[in-house]
Design a protein around this motif. Sequence first.
Motif, short mmCIF file in Angstrom:
data_model
loop_
_atom_site.label_atom_id
_atom_site.label_comp_id
_atom_site.label_asym_id
_atom_site.label_seq_id
_atom_site.Cartn_x
_atom_site.Cartn_y
_atom_site.Cartn_z
N MET A 1 -29.35 37.27 54.64
CA MET A 1 -28.53 36.83 55.75
C MET A 1 -29.04 37.46 57.03
O MET A 1 -29.42 38.62 57.06
CB MET A 1 -27.08 37.26 55.53
N ILE A 57 -24.54 33.29 62.24
CA ILE A 57 -24.93 33.70 60.89
C ILE A 57 -25.93 32.66 60.40
O ILE A 57 -25.68 31.45 60.52
CB ILE A 57 -23.74 33.71 59.93
N GLN A 94 -21.08 32.97 49.56
CA GLN A 94 -22.30 33.77 49.57
C GLN A 94 -22.10 35.10 50.28
O GLN A 94 -23.05 35.79 50.61
CB GLN A 94 -23.43 32.97 50.23
N ASN A 95 -20.84 35.42 50.58
CA ASN A 95 -20.48 36.71 51.18
C ASN A 95 -20.98 36.85 52.63
O ASN A 95 -21.11 37.96 53.13
CB ASN A 95 -20.97 37.86 50.31
N PHE A 96 -21.27 35.73 53.29
CA PHE A 96 -21.73 35.79 54.68
C PHE A 96 -20.66 36.39 55.59
O PHE A 96 -20.97 37.17 56.48
CB PHE A 96 -22.10 34.40 55.19
N ALA A 98 -18.06 38.50 54.99
CA ALA A 98 -17.84 39.95 54.83
C ALA A 98 -19.02 40.75 55.34
O ALA A 98 -18.85 41.75 56.06
CB ALA A 98 -17.57 40.27 53.36
N ARG A 99 -20.23 40.34 54.99
CA ARG A 99 -21.41 41.08 55.46
C ARG A 99 -21.57 40.98 56.97
O ARG A 99 -21.89 41.96 57.65
CB ARG A 99 -22.67 40.56 54.76
N GLY A 100 -21.33 39.80 57.52
CA GLY A 100 -21.44 39.62 58.97
C GLY A 100 -20.40 40.41 59.74
O GLY A 100 -20.69 41.05 60.75
N SER A 102 -18.87 43.10 58.71
CA SER A 102 -19.20 44.52 58.57
C SER A 102 -20.22 44.93 59.63
O SER A 102 -20.06 45.96 60.31
CB SER A 102 -19.74 44.80 57.17
N TYR A 103 -21.27 44.14 59.80
CA TYR A 103 -22.27 44.43 60.82
C TYR A 103 -21.65 44.39 62.21
O TYR A 103 -21.82 45.31 63.02
CB TYR A 103 -23.44 43.44 60.74
N SER A 131 -14.27 37.24 49.49
CA SER A 131 -15.17 37.61 50.56
C SER A 131 -14.61 38.71 51.44
O SER A 131 -15.33 39.39 52.14
CB SER A 131 -15.54 36.40 51.41
N VAL A 134 -14.24 44.18 51.00
CA VAL A 134 -15.44 44.88 51.46
C VAL A 134 -15.46 46.28 50.91
O VAL A 134 -14.49 46.95 50.80
CB VAL A 134 -15.48 44.90 53.01
#
Length: 134
Positions: A1, A57, A94-96, A98-100, A102-103, A131, A134
């Motif tokens: 990602m 994203i 695809q967890n976009f 949560a990861r996004g 977090s960043y 998702s 975290v």
Amino acid sequence: MYMRPLNPIADGPALHAIFGNPDCCTWLPDPAFPDVKTTIAKLKSWTDGFEATSWTIAPTEDGPAVGRISLYNIGRDPNVWEAACMVAPAARGQNFAARGLSYAIGFLFATTTARRVYACLLYTSDAADDSLRV
């Protein structure tokens, strides 16, 4: 990602998969946008003044936008921010998000005096619930 600064003109056509979709826009203040031109105009409006905290994203570095994350402050307390995140239906699971997020929130805390970020989850599903763990 990958996350890159949101470019309403370049990313608008791909993000129209979200903002032109009535199901995705159920809980937004406006109905789904009728065309790419309207999506681009709205993205420009939303991003104005928050360019440093608005991202696209993408699944690959130069791939098409599959979502948008923005952090913004329009309230009375300059240290309290709101998070906005939408991911295209085809890219969900695809967890976009949560990861996004977090960043983005880490970036916000590292570069501003923010002390709180909030969001409102208006759509729930098993994928959405997963998702957000975290």
